[in-house]
Design an enzyme around this catalytic site. Structure first.
Site, mmCIF file in Angstrom:
data_model
loop_
_atom_site.group_PDB
_atom_site.id
_atom_site.type_symbol
_atom_site.label_atom_id
_atom_site.label_comp_id
_atom_site.label_asym_id
_atom_site.label_seq_id
_atom_site.Cartn_x
_atom_site.Cartn_y
_atom_site.Cartn_z
ATOM 1 N N CYS A 100 0.836 -1.206 0.000
ATOM 2 C CA CYS A 100 0.000 0.000 0.000
ATOM 3 C C CYS A 100 0.872 1.259 0.000
ATOM 4 O O CYS A 100 1.549 1.534 -0.966
ATOM 5 C CB CYS A 100 -0.983 -0.044 1.186
ATOM 6 S SG CYS A 100 -2.370 1.092 0.978
ATOM 7 N N HIS A 157 -3.572 -5.613 0.877
ATOM 8 C CA HIS A 157 -2.952 -5.854 2.184
ATOM 9 C C HIS A 157 -2.954 -7.343 2.542
ATOM 10 O O HIS A 157 -3.904 -7.811 3.186
ATOM 11 C CB HIS A 157 -3.722 -5.108 3.267
ATOM 12 C CG HIS A 157 -3.520 -3.626 3.254
ATOM 13 N ND1 HIS A 157 -2.487 -3.012 3.919
ATOM 14 C CD2 HIS A 157 -4.218 -2.631 2.641
ATOM 15 C CE1 HIS A 157 -2.554 -1.699 3.731
ATOM 16 N NE2 HIS A 157 -3.596 -1.434 2.954
ATOM 17 N N GLU A 186 -1.384 -8.725 4.861
ATOM 18 C CA GLU A 186 -1.340 -8.879 6.329
ATOM 19 C C GLU A 186 -2.737 -8.815 6.941
ATOM 20 O O GLU A 186 -2.930 -9.188 8.089
ATOM 21 C CB GLU A 186 -0.391 -7.844 6.948
ATOM 22 C CG GLU A 186 -0.953 -6.440 7.135
ATOM 23 C CD GLU A 186 -0.962 -5.587 5.873
ATOM 24 O OE1 GLU A 186 -0.774 -6.142 4.768
ATOM 25 O OE2 GLU A 186 -1.183 -4.356 5.989
#
Lengths: 764, 265
Positions: free
Chosen positions: B107, B224, B226
């Site tokens: 990002c 993302h 994560e």
């Protein structure tokens, strides 16, 4: 000798009135000072004794709320936010707060700084903020809406777009997920939107920080953004009615810098790890330097002395009046321990922030302000902070409104169009246009995203654990609720139902309600009918909180929410937080599997009074409300909770705005798979009443066929009516009454009407 | 490359392998806000070591992989990632990358790597001009290299995005170069893996969601992973990227040369 500035105007009755102080209040100020105040002091009294800071019109009512309980560690009103025990040495701090007036005048910055303000309230307590929510209300955004001109519709759309963009700007940048909330559109909010913002933070019990200045000689630090003329006397501005001239008050709206706040947040949390270096901390929110200095001194039973020449300023030539009343954002007051100055300064330097030592703690009980070597204000801190006048206003019930006459409303044969229209009403429609603009997943903890009964968030409570899956984990469920139409028709019953609904939403998500925070949004308290609404709502809410065992840990009062057309509907927004004891209990509202059986707990209810269906068809907000009973509500919630804990339930969704039919449609279309459902309802006098009444205490659940007996047993044990409605499957939502099909629509069509409604209004 | 040899040796024995712990350095800029999420996933989900790398330092502390996390570094003032590239830590990251070290930017991290010149192209505002947070589908373009060696070619991953400026742009020659060299790592697609315009959330050229540098050791991606590494959060599809990095370093070493470690003697 207290000096005046050469530019200070003379204190005249006009000037006193312009500051919102009555003659009696001015006399009280004089008797506290034992002399007449100068211009700076007049400004200080004006903001501290505004409704926003002093709650002078609402305090006697607020005392009716239950604020204590075994889990309350810091109670409402004692500090910047309440703190609640969640077990294992951990706690949460949370609060809801309004930024209505600034958002009406400047929606983007008004909403953004509302978010910034509530986040500061939370980390001031020593907690790491982990999420935000927003409860928003605007005038209609649909073309041709009743009681609303096209020009006003256009303004409402701009307000919505601006407020949402402002919230997104601040929350996204600072890195807090906006996990849920609510949005309603109603003509009562034309010209006076409501922006209520929630922040919740997490802390260990031993991390709780107090906003108190103690220890003579301890240094007082100013940290964060420099002071400018923005937001001058915003608290006083928020305590007046909005008028056409309010646009002139635009300087009273502050400008937010979420990056600065992120640095402040990280630096403060790092500083708080140095327990020995910090005595107290207070954010500079409403009434800025004024409020933070006199409140910390008042709580510490001490005095405080500051020198304005040392206050970082971003504009030149600011006089003490301006510096003291500025509401520039992203500023904190830190009371450090003498001898630890370098330790404090080094931490802020690491984060590229300047910590300015602007004064020290004294023991004379005075808030003393110096400028150019002279004392320009000197006021007893405790009396300023705590002895604001308190008013018990006149309350008068309005004349009884006419009740709904069912014979005046024709019952449609085919109810699919009515359902589609309701689903497409922006108050009921999907809020994805809004929440997709918010980062709702940052911090990697959002387990149930916006769009279910309550948001569910995972808290990782031991960040230092390096083991896979190690560390302490807890799950919270959060919701904000308020059916203002109900509160308008019957403030007391409506407010009870607000609390009941918030508990029901927590229970449907798998949690147990813990505690709440309220945001009381009302009109001008000097109007007896408005004050009656306040009192009725507070008493109803208080009764409900006592019944459910959910204390109020803090909140906010926003009065004078009026536009030239009159007061808003009473809107006591309620934020409820619940604890989910096991990840397996997390439950969402949408149907999961073909073949699952669909049940309604709590009965079909009756009575269209106060329903969105009635409002939509007739434009009327009339009662009577469907009856509400605490004991019955509790039994329904207990049955749902037991069923979830027993692993019986695939989905649970409460029936609220739009009634049973809307709840069924939402159960079909709000998840990933969007299955249909075949439903058969018992016959009723009116099918539209059956589908759209908004009777409380009802929940739709789905369960696998082999769990049906277990569900029946639980409901029998709790003495809760359980109706088997049908099953999940196919591509259509079909609702039958007897042999007659009254709704038959493809889920894709329902979804289309519901999902895109707001985008179509705003982006057309 | 003593380090790599050690890793390979450990690899032979399964029980030993478990004990080998990769070191992930997560760069912390003022305004980073996905840094804690990256640390969490590496430590708790992947079971490896993770630590912060402060932007003012120049020491990578022996990291095997550098993560540049999402957020709003320096408030995204001026332009996303434009100020972060001047941080002392970025000098170290550039040297690390030049020596073949594994670097992943997510990002805002992707934006920073573009601004730092570690990756080609630029970001524009999303075509709908709004911040967008939602789950999207990504197609894995190549099942090789440090970031996708554990994935399948054409595999569809479901991973959330959250950005206002993720509309990837590059000039025609750069674009064809990226394609020719197999530098496009992920493209936005529908659930079936088709790279349609409707599946493109932000208007990125050719649905590009992630690219690598020429030598394949630096990845930038807007989604993302994560936030999609645990079933409780709705998707575990992002894990394959971290598994790939770990497996790659295990088998190939880090590419890290001692000379890269600047201030650590």
């Amino acid at each position: 000798m207290i000096a005046a500035m050469p530019t200070d105007p003379a204190i005249t009755p006009e000037l006193i009135r312009k500051h919102g102080l009555t003659d009696d209040e001015y006399q009280l100020a004089c008797s506290i000072l034992k002399r007449d105040p100068n211009f700076t002091e007049l400004g200080i009294f004006s903001v501290m004794w505004s409704e926003h800071c002093s709650y002078k019109n609402s305090r006697p009512e607020l005392k009716k709320f239950p604020t204590t309980g075994p889990k309350v560690l810091v109670k409402a009103g004692d500090e910047n936010a309440g703190v609640l025990d969640i077990g294992d040495g951990w706690a949460i701090a949370f609060k809801i707060e309004s930024h209505n007036h600034p958002s009406a005048v400047e929606p983007f910055q008004g909403a953004a700084t509302g978010v910034g303000g509530i986040i500061r309230d939370i980390f001031t307590m020593g907690a790491r903020p982990v999420l935000c929510m927003d409860a928003l209300r605007f005038g209609p955004i649909t073309p041709g809406a009743r009681d609303t001109s096209e020009a006003q519709v256009a303004r409402n759309r701009r307000l919505l777009s601006g407020v949402v963009a402002g919230i997104a700007h601040y929350g996204n940048c600072i890195g807090l997920p906006t996990v849920g909330g609510e949005i309603y559109f109603d003509s009562s909010y034309n010209g006076n939107p409501l922006v209520n913002v929630v922040c919740l933070g997490v802390l260990r019990h031993d991390q709780i920080r107090k906003g108190s200045a103690t220890g003579k000689g301890n240094p007082v630090y100013y940290v964060g953004a420099a002071t400018g003329r923005d937001g001058l006397a915003g608290a006083a501005f928020a305590s007046r009615e909005l008028t056409e001239e309010s646009k002139e008050d635009r300087p009273a709206v502050q400008v937010g810098d979420p990056f600065m706040e992120k640095l402040l947040l990280e630096a403060c949390l790092e500083l708080f790890e140095h327990n020995e270096a910090v005595v107290g901390v207070q954010d500079m929110g409403a009434a800025g330097l004024t409020c933070s200095t006199c409140e910390t001194a008042s709580r510490g039973n001490s005095g405080i002395e500051i020198e304005l020449d040392r206050v970082p300023q971003r504009e030149t030539g600011m006089v003490p009046y301006e510096t003291m009343l500025s509401e520039s954002q992203e500023r904190m007051l830190i009371i450090a321990r003498k001898g630890h100055e370098r330790e404090v300064e080094k931490i802020f330097e690491k984060w590229d922030l300047h910590a300015a030592k602007i004064g020290h703690v004294t023991d004379d009980g005075l808030m003393r302000v110096k400028h150019g070597g002279k004392t320009v204000a000197e006021i007893p801190a405790k009396q300023l902070a705590e002895d604001a006048p308190v008013y018990v206003r006149e309350a008068k019930a309005p004349a009884a409104a006419p009740a709904f006459d069912p014979s005046s409303l024709e019952e449609p044969r085919d109810l699919s169009p009515a359902l589609l229209e309701l689903l497409g009403h922006p108050s009921i429609a999907s809020k994805n246009w809004v929440y997709r603009q918010y980062d709702h997943q940052v911090r990697a903890g959002t387990c149930v995203l916006p769009g279910s009964d309550a948001a569910v968030v995972r808290l990782l409570l031991d960040g230092s654990s390096k083991k896979n899956g190690g560390g302490l984990v807890k799950y919270l469920a959060l919701t904000t609720d308020c059916n203002a139409i109900h509160c308008r028709i019957n403030p007391r019953e409506g407010a009870k139902m607000v609390v009941a609904e918030s508990c029901r939403n927590i229970v449907c998500s798998g949690g147990r309600p813990l505690a709440g925070s309220d945001n009381l949004n009302f009109g001008n308290p000097h109007k007896p009918e408005v004050f009656w609404q306040i009192r009725e709502c507070v008493e109803g809410m208080a009764e409900a909180c006592r019944f459910f065992g959910t204390p109020i840990t803090g909140g906010n009062v926003s009065l004078y929410n009026e536009s030239p057309e009159g007061a808003i509907d009473p809107t006591p927004t309620f934020c409820m937080v619940g604890l989910i004891e096991d990840a397996r209990f997390i439950t969402t509202q949408w149907f999961k599997n073909e073949g699952d059986r669909i049940f309604l707990l709590g009965g079909t209810g009756a009575g269209l009074g106060g329903s969105h269906y009635l409002l939509h068809r007739t434009g009327k907000k009339v009662g009577p409300l469907p009856p509400f009973d605490f004991e019955f509500e509790k039994r329904v919630q207990d049955a749902v909770a037991d069923a979830i804990r027993a692993g019986i339930v695939q989905s649970a969704h409460d029936c609220s705005e739009g009634g049973l039919a809307v709840a069924l449609a939402e159960s079909c279309m709000s998840g990933e798979t969007k299955p249909g459902a075949q439903v058969k309802l018992p016959s009723a006098n009116r099918t539209d009443d059956l589908l759209f009444n908004e009777a409380p205490s009802r929940v739709i659940v789905s369960a696998a066929p082999d769990k049906v007996d277990a569900l029946k047993k639980i409901c029998a044990k709790e003495n809760v009516p359980l109706a088997e409605l049908g099953s999940v499957g196919g591509k259509d939502l079909q609702i039958q009454v007897g042999d007659r099909t009254i709704v038959d629509a493809p889920v894709t069509r329902l979804h289309e009407a519901w999902y895109n409604a707001i985008a179509l209004c705003v982006e057309s | 490359m003593e380090f790599a040899a050690k890793r390979r040796k450990n690899h032979k024995n399964k029980s030993d392998r478990k004990r080998v712990r990769m070191k992930f350095g997560v760069v912390q800029f003022p305004g980073s806000n996905c840094d804690q999420d990256c640390i969490h996933v590496i430590r708790r989900v992947m079971g490896h070591e993770a630590f912060y790398l402060w932007h003012k330092d120049e020491d990578l502390q022996g990291a095997d992989c550098v993560m540049v996390p999402g957020g709003f570094s320096y408030g995204d003032y001026l332009r996303c990632g434009a100020i972060a590239r001047f941080a002392p830590m970025m000098t170290a990251v550039k040297k690390f990358a030049a020596a073949g070290g594994i670097v992943i930017g997510i990002c805002n991290g992707f934006q920073i790597l573009l601004e730092a010149g570690l990756l080609q192209g630029a970001m524009q505002r999303n075509r709908r001009l709004k911040f967008q947070c939602e789950s999207v589908h990504l197609r894995v373009e190549h099942a090789s290299g440090p970031f996708t060696c554990k994935a399948q070619e054409g595999q569809v991953l479901r991973i959330p995005i959250a950005h206002g400026e993720g509309n990837y742009f590059a000039d025609t020659s750069t674009l064809s170069e990226l394609n020719r060299n197999g530098q496009v790592a992920f493209r936005y697609c529908d659930g079936m893996g088709k790279t349609t315009d409707e599946a493109n959330p932000n208007g990125s050229l050719e649905n590009i969601a992630g690219i690598t540098n020429r030598s394949g050791n630096v990845l930038g991606m807007m989604p993302h992973p994560e936030r999609a590494s645990e079933s409780i959060l709705g998707s575990e599809d992002g894990k394959v990227i971290f598994e790939s990095i770990i497996s790659w370093i295990m088998n190939h070493g880090t590419g890290r040369k001692e000379s890269v470690v600047l201030s650590k003697g």
